[in-house]
Design a protein around this motif. Sequence first.
Motif, short mmCIF file in Angstrom:
data_model
loop_
_atom_site.label_atom_id
_atom_site.label_comp_id
_atom_site.label_asym_id
_atom_site.label_seq_id
_atom_site.Cartn_x
_atom_site.Cartn_y
_atom_site.Cartn_z
N ALA A 142 0.83 -1.20 0.00
CA ALA A 142 0.00 0.00 0.00
C ALA A 142 0.86 1.26 0.00
CB ALA A 142 -0.92 -0.01 1.22
N ALA A 143 1.97 1.24 0.73
CA ALA A 143 2.83 2.42 0.82
C ALA A 143 3.47 2.77 -0.52
CB ALA A 143 3.90 2.19 1.88
N TYR A 144 3.83 1.74 -1.30
CA TYR A 144 4.54 1.98 -2.56
C TYR A 144 3.65 1.80 -3.78
CZ TYR A 144 8.89 1.99 0.09
OH TYR A 144 9.89 2.31 0.97
N GLY A 145 2.42 1.35 -3.58
CA GLY A 145 1.52 1.15 -4.71
C GLY A 145 1.92 -0.02 -5.59
N VAL A 146 2.42 -1.10 -4.97
CA VAL A 146 2.88 -2.27 -5.70
C VAL A 146 2.21 -3.51 -5.12
CG1 VAL A 146 4.88 -3.70 -6.30
CG2 VAL A 146 5.10 -1.21 -6.27
N SER A 147 1.82 -4.44 -5.99
CA SER A 147 1.12 -5.64 -5.55
C SER A 147 1.98 -6.48 -4.61
CB SER A 147 0.75 -6.48 -6.77
OG SER A 147 0.25 -7.74 -6.38
N PRO A 148 1.49 -6.80 -3.40
CA PRO A 148 2.26 -7.64 -2.47
C PRO A 148 2.65 -8.99 -3.05
CG PRO A 148 0.43 -6.60 -1.32
CD PRO A 148 0.24 -6.33 -2.79
N ARG A 149 1.77 -9.57 -3.87
CA ARG A 149 2.09 -10.89 -4.43
C ARG A 149 3.27 -10.82 -5.38
NH1 ARG A 149 -3.30 -12.27 -7.81
NH2 ARG A 149 -4.19 -11.42 -5.90
#
Length: 371
Positions: free
Chosen positions: A123-130
């Motif tokens: 959420a902080a970087y706007g990148v999918s955790p998966r």
Amino acid sequence: MGCTIAATLVLGSVFPSVRVVPVAQAFRPASVATQDAPRPAFSEWLAGVRAEAVSRGIKPDIVDAALVGVEEPLPVILERDRAQAETIFSLEQYVARRLTPRLIAGGRAALAQHRDLLDEIGAAYGVSPRIIAAIWGIESNYGRFTGVRPTVAALATLAWDPRRATFFRGELFNALEILNRGDIDLAHLRGSWAGAMGQVQFMPSSYLRYAEDYDGDGHRDIWSTPADIFASIANYLSGRGWVDGEGWGREVHVTSEAARRIRADVAPRSGSCAATRTMTVPLPVERWQTLGVRLRSGRPLPRSDGPTSLVSGTTRFFLVTSSYDAILEYNCSHAYAITVGLLGDAIASSAPIPAARAKVAGPARRKRAKG
């Protein structure tokens, strides 16, 4: 760049004449010297490195400590560099060899263990955790492998050798700067034989640009701190163009007739990464639908999909988003990037993990010409 030495690919359905160049070859400057070029004695060359490092503002005591045990080129590093084989895999072969049930199971366990942290960083970087977890898995098997070679000695060896001297000389100074900044001590500055470091396998230049101190302890620790590791991967992808909320893409069905129309009507991409030239320009979903591209089930493509590019293997096809390009920046190989995407989907899924397939036969291998 996160540096993984990828297999060469032949991607043949849509653009049959184009071959992807391995990342290891991409390191090589256009005006590279040959192996037979004259070179100074290692001690003389190293004295020049020391003087230049100090002139760059690196503390003399840091330089001395880093170079004191570096007395000659490491034969094992030169052997590894010379012994690289050019291996030709189809996209399908590469995926089958890397996307194993064990890797998927390990990813699901890692995702469950670090779910809160990965969600927070995503959420902080706007990148999918998966996708963060998938890159972590492919680069270091979820932290099990980070490399054991002393980074400074490895880079000094490769910077002295004329084959790729310009690239590795720059990376050597970058490694010294990492020590100069106090991010890690010399004893723990270790990685691959080619200088890629930590659980994210960053080259020193990528470390200086993208590594993050997410836990705020004053060190950007990509070797052992999960928060810094995940944030560094996310920062790299975000900095390379990952679009928040956008997936990487999906596998699709393309008939031979549709592939023929695509070859005739759709232009290839251009870009600094050689792999982008073996994919199409992005098109709206309606255009792909007209060309005959469908979901794997044969159903129409979802109209919610934005413009996507087609990546072709021999028998498998993928429509990929602009965020897919960020994975290519991590490693300029469609086999790598597609595997990352598929692994991310698999580890986030609750579907049963497929049984292990029979071992995929390896392709022909041949040593690259020296020089």
